[in-house]
Design an enzyme around this catalytic site. Structure first.
Site, short mmCIF file in Angstrom:
data_model
loop_
_atom_site.label_atom_id
_atom_site.label_comp_id
_atom_site.label_asym_id
_atom_site.label_seq_id
_atom_site.Cartn_x
_atom_site.Cartn_y
_atom_site.Cartn_z
N ALA A 107 -4.69 4.15 -4.23
CA ALA A 107 -5.64 4.92 -3.43
C ALA A 107 -6.62 5.58 -4.38
O ALA A 107 -6.22 6.32 -5.28
CB ALA A 107 -4.91 5.97 -2.59
N LYS A 112 0.87 -1.18 0.00
CA LYS A 112 0.00 0.00 0.00
C LYS A 112 0.91 1.23 0.00
O LYS A 112 1.49 1.58 1.02
CB LYS A 112 -0.90 0.00 1.24
CG LYS A 112 -1.90 1.15 1.27
CD LYS A 112 -3.04 0.95 0.28
CE LYS A 112 -4.08 2.06 0.40
NZ LYS A 112 -5.21 1.86 -0.52
#
Length: 228
Positions: free
Chosen positions: A110, A35
């Site tokens: 994202a 991430k």
């Protein structure tokens, strides 16, 4: 498919749960989930990478490069927090390092593909280009998804990036007419195959149940056994 970039047509559409499903379906492999920028969480709160590892199992390595407290685009959140943004080359370097020790690296973005990571306007697409990795697009089930998905896959093609396919991130148990028709229409509109549909609420399943069912949601190209 050593590195796979997971993006979406929007935010809150099931990217994390789809990433977890791909990780779970590939339980025989050493999997890492990266991430690059986690926004909207305080230090110590479990983020998306940790959620993937919780659902998918112990064979998953969870890595988060940066965390910004406000629930905003990464570039905006970094600027407002007075922190250094995440650069595409940092994402690529982290993914390639994980690649040396894992069979599959899942890079979860994202929001959508062109959400900015910094004030220069770099995006997840730039990181995908640096790693030469294919991209998986997570889409909504219902009305409006055909246009949003087509725009995302067109943006990938324009940048010379390979789109592996589309997965519906949250398919209702009782889909309406639009959602039912979109299962057939998404491949036509996007120009890439539909590689799965994750049921709504899948993230609330017990991890063991999630792992046992994940393969049935995804096509063989993603490690599953779902067929059209």
């Amino acid at each position: 498919m050593t590195i796979l970039v997971v993006t979406g047509t929007d935010t809150e559409i099931g990217k994390t749960i789809v990433t977890a499903a791909v990780a779970a379906a590939n339980h025989g492999l050493r999997v890492a989930v990266l991430k690059p920028a986690q926004t909207g969480l305080a230090p110590g709160e479990p983020g998306d990478a940790a959620e993937v590892a919780r659902l998918a199992g112990k064979h998953v390595t969870a890595v988060e490069l940066a965390r910004f407290p406000e629930p905003l685009a990464p570039g905006t959140a970094a600027r407002r927090a007075g922190l250094a943004p995440v650069r595409p080359f940092e994402i690529a370097e982290a993914a390639q390092k994980l690649e040396t020790e894992h069979d599959l690296v899942l890079v979860e973005g994202a929001g959508g593909l062109l959400v900015r990571f910094d004030d220069e306007g770099t995006t997840l697409a730039d990181a995908a280009r640096l790693t030469a990795a294919p991209v998986l697009v997570v889409a909504r089930a219902g009305l409006g998804t055909l246009n949003a998905t087509a725009l995302t896959t067109e943006a990938l093609r324009t940048r010379g990036l390979v789109c592996r396919g589309v997965v519906v991130g949250s398919m209702p148990a009782e889909p309406d007419l639009a959602a039912r028709c979109n299962i057939d229409d998404l491949p036509v509109a996007s120009g890439v195959p539909l590689l799965g549909a994750v049921p709504a609420g899948a993230g609330a399943l017990e991890p063991g149940d999630f792992r046992s069912r994940a393969s049935s949601w995804l096509a063989p190209e993603l490690g599953g056994n779902r067929h059209p």
